[in-house]
Motif scaffolding. Structure first.
Motif, PDB file in Angstrom:
ATOM      1  N   VAL A   3      -4.016 -30.409 -25.490  1.00  8.95           N
ATOM      2  CA  VAL A   3      -5.050 -29.378 -25.502  1.00  8.95           C
ATOM      3  C   VAL A   3      -6.179 -29.848 -26.403  1.00  8.95           C
ATOM      4  O   VAL A   3      -5.942 -30.233 -27.557  1.00  8.95           O
ATOM      5  CB  VAL A   3      -4.483 -28.042 -26.020  1.00  8.95           C
ATOM      6  CG1 VAL A   3      -5.576 -26.984 -26.110  1.00  8.95           C
ATOM      7  CG2 VAL A   3      -3.347 -27.572 -25.116  1.00  8.95           C
ATOM      8  N   PHE A   4      -7.419 -29.793 -25.900  1.00  9.42           N
ATOM      9  CA  PHE A   4      -8.565 -30.205 -26.711  1.00  9.42           C
ATOM     10  C   PHE A   4      -9.242 -28.980 -27.309  1.00  9.42           C
ATOM     11  O   PHE A   4      -9.523 -28.003 -26.615  1.00  9.42           O
ATOM     12  CB  PHE A   4      -9.577 -30.998 -25.888  1.00  9.42           C
ATOM     13  CG  PHE A   4     -10.694 -31.564 -26.719  1.00  9.42           C
ATOM     14  CD1 PHE A   4     -10.456 -32.629 -27.574  1.00  9.42           C
ATOM     15  CD2 PHE A   4     -11.965 -31.013 -26.682  1.00  9.42           C
ATOM     16  CE1 PHE A   4     -11.476 -33.146 -28.371  1.00  9.42           C
ATOM     17  CE2 PHE A   4     -12.990 -31.523 -27.466  1.00  9.42           C
ATOM     18  CZ  PHE A   4     -12.737 -32.595 -28.320  1.00  9.42           C
ATOM     19  N   ALA A   5      -9.531 -29.058 -28.614  1.00  9.19           N
ATOM     20  CA  ALA A   5     -10.178 -27.959 -29.335  1.00  9.19           C
ATOM     21  C   ALA A   5     -11.384 -28.511 -30.089  1.00  9.19           C
ATOM     22  O   ALA A   5     -11.214 -29.267 -31.054  1.00  9.19           O
ATOM     23  CB  ALA A   5      -9.210 -27.303 -30.311  1.00  9.19           C
TER      24      ALA A   5
ATOM     25  N   ALA B 286      -5.479 -26.026 -21.511  1.00  7.70           N
ATOM     26  CA  ALA B 286      -6.291 -27.230 -21.545  1.00  7.70           C
ATOM     27  C   ALA B 286      -7.265 -27.247 -22.716  1.00  7.70           C
ATOM     28  O   ALA B 286      -7.457 -28.282 -23.356  1.00  7.70           O
ATOM     29  CB  ALA B 286      -7.063 -27.371 -20.234  1.00  7.70           C
ATOM     30  N   LEU B 287      -7.925 -26.122 -22.964  1.00  4.18           N
ATOM     31  CA  LEU B 287      -8.996 -26.043 -23.956  1.00  4.18           C
ATOM     32  C   LEU B 287      -8.769 -24.853 -24.881  1.00  4.18           C
ATOM     33  O   LEU B 287      -8.309 -23.793 -24.437  1.00  4.18           O
ATOM     34  CB  LEU B 287     -10.357 -25.891 -23.270  1.00  4.18           C
ATOM     35  CG  LEU B 287     -10.763 -27.027 -22.331  1.00  4.18           C
ATOM     36  CD1 LEU B 287     -11.922 -26.594 -21.440  1.00  4.18           C
ATOM     37  CD2 LEU B 287     -11.140 -28.276 -23.120  1.00  4.18           C
ATOM     38  N   LEU B 288      -9.100 -25.034 -26.134  1.00  3.75           N
ATOM     39  CA  LEU B 288      -9.017 -23.958 -27.118  1.00  3.75           C
ATOM     40  C   LEU B 288     -10.383 -23.855 -27.792  1.00  3.75           C
ATOM     41  O   LEU B 288     -10.780 -24.745 -28.549  1.00  3.75           O
ATOM     42  CB  LEU B 288      -7.924 -24.253 -28.146  1.00  3.75           C
ATOM     43  CG  LEU B 288      -7.702 -23.214 -29.240  1.00  3.75           C
ATOM     44  CD1 LEU B 288      -7.297 -21.870 -28.644  1.00  3.75           C
ATOM     45  CD2 LEU B 288      -6.641 -23.699 -30.232  1.00  3.75           C
TER      46      LEU B 288
ATOM     47  N   VAL C  16      -8.111 -19.146 -25.196  1.00  2.00           N
ATOM     48  CA  VAL C  16      -7.309 -20.134 -24.476  1.00  2.00           C
ATOM     49  C   VAL C  16      -7.820 -20.271 -23.041  1.00  2.00           C
ATOM     50  O   VAL C  16      -7.934 -19.284 -22.310  1.00  2.00           O
ATOM     51  CB  VAL C  16      -5.825 -19.713 -24.458  1.00  2.00           C
ATOM     52  CG1 VAL C  16      -5.009 -20.634 -23.563  1.00  2.00           C
ATOM     53  CG2 VAL C  16      -5.268 -19.691 -25.878  1.00  2.00           C
ATOM     54  N   HIS C  17      -8.106 -21.516 -22.637  1.00  2.00           N
ATOM     55  CA  HIS C  17      -8.525 -21.801 -21.266  1.00  2.00           C
ATOM     56  C   HIS C  17      -7.590 -22.824 -20.643  1.00  2.00           C
ATOM     57  O   HIS C  17      -7.018 -23.671 -21.337  1.00  2.00           O
ATOM     58  CB  HIS C  17      -9.973 -22.308 -21.242  1.00  2.00           C
ATOM     59  CG  HIS C  17     -10.972 -21.259 -21.599  1.00  2.00           C
ATOM     60  ND1 HIS C  17     -11.423 -20.326 -20.694  1.00  2.00           N
ATOM     61  CD2 HIS C  17     -11.591 -20.967 -22.774  1.00  2.00           C
ATOM     62  CE1 HIS C  17     -12.292 -19.517 -21.288  1.00  2.00           C
ATOM     63  NE2 HIS C  17     -12.403 -19.879 -22.555  1.00  2.00           N
TER      64      HIS C  17
ATOM     65  N   ILE D 112     -18.989 -28.243 -23.898  1.00  4.56           N
ATOM     66  CA  ILE D 112     -17.822 -28.748 -23.177  1.00  4.56           C
ATOM     67  C   ILE D 112     -17.879 -28.349 -21.705  1.00  4.56           C
ATOM     68  O   ILE D 112     -17.778 -29.189 -20.806  1.00  4.56           O
ATOM     69  CB  ILE D 112     -16.514 -28.241 -23.820  1.00  4.56           C
ATOM     70  CG1 ILE D 112     -16.402 -28.775 -25.266  1.00  4.56           C
ATOM     71  CG2 ILE D 112     -15.304 -28.672 -22.999  1.00  4.56           C
ATOM     72  CD1 ILE D 112     -16.321 -30.287 -25.387  1.00  4.56           C
ATOM     73  N   SER D 113     -18.085 -27.055 -21.433  1.00  6.39           N
ATOM     74  CA  SER D 113     -18.076 -26.589 -20.043  1.00  6.39           C
ATOM     75  C   SER D 113     -19.201 -27.207 -19.220  1.00  6.39           C
ATOM     76  O   SER D 113     -18.994 -27.653 -18.091  1.00  6.39           O
ATOM     77  CB  SER D 113     -18.191 -25.058 -19.995  1.00  6.39           C
ATOM     78  OG  SER D 113     -17.032 -24.444 -20.513  1.00  6.39           O
TER      79      SER D 113
END
Length: 599
Positions: A134-136, A223-225, A239-240, A276-277
């Protein structure tokens, strides 16, 4: 190309000669026919089954005819430049994924990124997703305390950073975290033997194999935080999941009109959700060339980049637009910006003057849109093929059901027998609500189920933003529920007052709050930043109050105006009205971790 009504209320859109037909050509038809399954069908999916963001962003293009196309063009602050084709980016991200596996890092582990706009950060983000971790992202201007909070809340196991950032911001708080590995980018500069777990990222990548097979990834795997700042309490970790990539890709096409032959530049910092998005994932899923600029805002540099890189689609922030407006449009016209065909803005609602200013500077309106960290992607937008109403956030994306639900004087939804009341009157403001189910919707607040549950009432996600919907379906931002001013029974949206003040030629920016007043509840107070060449004076203060009263009426116009040299804003461009209010009233300022600090 564009016709503007005399009242500047509608910008009529026409296709310019040579421009491709917009991908969302017929809004009403798309609204009626689009299903989320269609967005999923635009992607490949993993060969062995499942869905992985990094595969859709990189590997599927690297294996195809666009493999030698430049995916990421990095421009350093000192004139350096580095290109990565899709095949080269696949190899680099594979190496990072292999490096993580060699460290025992895998599915569900949290990898945090703390760096500016450097290639290693983007490689780390995508390599993390390949590895099933998970990438944060963390904002590189954070101080040690907000970094510590987020690392603790997110149970960070790995941190990717630079030597300078580690020494200044991480080393003082590392013992209070669970960090096992710190991967230091940028080559020599930090002695890896001085502490356990310090590793040279460049050396790791050189030693790692460049072949990697992404294991089957479930679309609902985390996946993403993304952390959002609380007003006074702890940050929230949204959380995504990997399924979000279907919406990143769909909105890149629908809302930004991105296509494979575009050169795209998103100015957002990768420490924030936009960076990021839409500064990483969305453009790469389309297969276009993504420009990344390491340097901070500089008008001459920015216009030079737009011209030299032949940028076709540009996504920036209202703060940047207002800064460019202060300088004037002459500088823009000194550069060949003819490649630009679409400009959009996000971060905070863009004032109508900014939308229209784009016509003068670029012969293009600036298209505002609306979304949140929690939504993960764009929800409401002004589109390439449709008319633009300056000041409006636009209309909902195909597949998105949005409504205004009635709110009380405190901005909370009013319930009738447990149900929200959808507003039909186009002039009535309420809470902007969305029907859940879109692919990029956040799945939780990390370790805070109660807080997450409060976001959903009667089958609606309640955004916390107040807005109104006009008779033609365009949505107009009023303010955050906790920003709205109640004055003599009127609900006053600060954005409307700010936008009116900016219409005055002396005013560059404005921030508006409610100041308690025992008789009417609150008065409207404005903090005003002036354009160069204008000086604060009592005469100008009275002139601005009269200007606002003429346009807004006495009940809505500010009664007090202070002139300021700086407005507190987040790095994503949002005016921190709560901070203005706290300073005016002598209250605690709360969480300042996202505050933009002047350089």
């Amino acid at each position: 190309m564009i016709g503007l009504t005399s009242a500047a209320t509608v910008i009529r859109k026409q296709l310019a000669a040579g421009d491709p037909a917009p991908q969302l050509a017929d809004y009403e038809t798309a609204r009626a026919s689009f299903r989320f399954e269609q967005a999923r069908a635009w992607l490949d999916g993993l060969p062995a089954g499942g869905l992985n963001i990094a595969h859709e962003a990189i590997d599927r293009h690297a294996d195809g005819p666009h493999g030698e196309r430049v995916a990421l063009r990095w421009l350093g602050r000192h004139g350096e430049a580095r290109d990565y084709t899709y095949r080269e980016l696949r190899a680099a991200t594979n190496r990072f994924a292999n490096a993580l596996q060699a460290l025992g890092v895998g599915r569900g582990d949290r990898v945090f990124g703390l760096a500016g706009r450097i290639p290693e950060l983007y490689i780390a983000a995508l390599g993390t997703l390949k590895a099933g971790a998970v990438f944060a992202p963390l904002f590189s201007a954070f101080g040690p305390e907000p970094i510590r909070q987020r690392l603790q809340l997110g149970n960070g196991r790995v941190l990717v950073t630079t030597a300078a950032l580690y020494d200044k911001k991480v080393a003082p708080i590392r013992e209070e975290t669970r960090l096992e590995h710190v991967l230091v980018a940028g080559g020599p500069g930090l002695d890896p033997t001085r502490e356990d777990g310090l590793l040279d990222l460049d050396a790791l990548l050189k030693e790692a194999p460049e072949r990697f097979t992404i294991a089957p990834t479930d679309p609902e795997d985390m996946a993403l935080l993304h952390f959002t700042s609380g007003t006074t309490g702890k940050p929230k970790g949204a959380v995504h999941v990997h399924e979000a990539v279907t919406w990143h890709h769909a909105t890149a096409r629908f809302a930004l009109d991105l296509r494979p032959d575009d050169v795209y530049w998103c100015t957002a910092d990768p420490g924030w959700v936009t960076g990021i998005s839409y500064g990483l994932i969305a453009p790469l899923t389309v297969g276009c060339t993504m420009v990344v600029d390491e340097a901070e805002f500089d008008a001459e540099r920015w216009y030079g980049m737009l011209a030299e890189q032949r940028v076709t689609v540009w996504y920036t922030a209202p703060t940047a637009v207002r800064m460019l407006m202060r300088i004037g449009s002459d500088l823009a016209r000194e550069h060949d910006l003819s490649a630009l065909r679409f400009v959009a803005s996000v971060g905070e609602p863009l004032n109508p003057e900014g939308v229209v200013w784009g016509l003068d500077a670029f012969d293009l309106p600036i298209h505002d849109n609306w979304w949140q960290t929690e939504t993960g992607g764009i929800m409401v937008a002004n589109f390439a093929a449709t008319d633009v109403r300056p000041g409006s956030m636009g209309r909902p994306l195909p597949g998105i059901e949005a409504a205004i639900v009635r709110a009380d004087a405190e901005g909370r939804p009013e319930l009738s027998d447990g149900h929200v009341q959808v507003v039909e009157d186009p002039e009535e403001a309420g809470v902007l609500a969305l029907r859940p189910g879109w692919p990029s919707m956040f799945r939780a607040y990390l370790n805070d189920e109660e807080r997450y549950a409060r976001c959903f009432v009667d089958g609606w996600y309640l955004s916390g933003d107040l807005a109104r919907r006009d008779a033609d379906g365009y949505f107009w931002f009023v303010g955050r529920a906790d920003d709205v001013i109640i004055s003599a029974g009127h609900l006053v949206g600060p954005f409307e007052v700010e936008s009116t003040l900016i219409e005055h030629p002396a005013v560059a920016e404005a921030g508006v709050i409610g100041k308690p007043e025992p008789t009417i509840g609150a008065i409207v107070k404005a903090f005003v930043l002036l354009h160069p060449g204008h000086e604060p004076s009592e005469q100008l203060r009275r002139e601005l109050i009269g200007f606002a009263r003429k346009r807004l009426g006495a009940a809505v116009a500010p009664r007090e105006i202070d002139f300021v040299d700086l407005l507190p804003k987040t790095r994503s461009g949002k005016i921190m009205r709560r901070l203005l209010r706290a300073r005016e009233l002598g209250l605690e300022e709360g969480d300042l971790s996202t505050l933009e600090t002047p350089s």
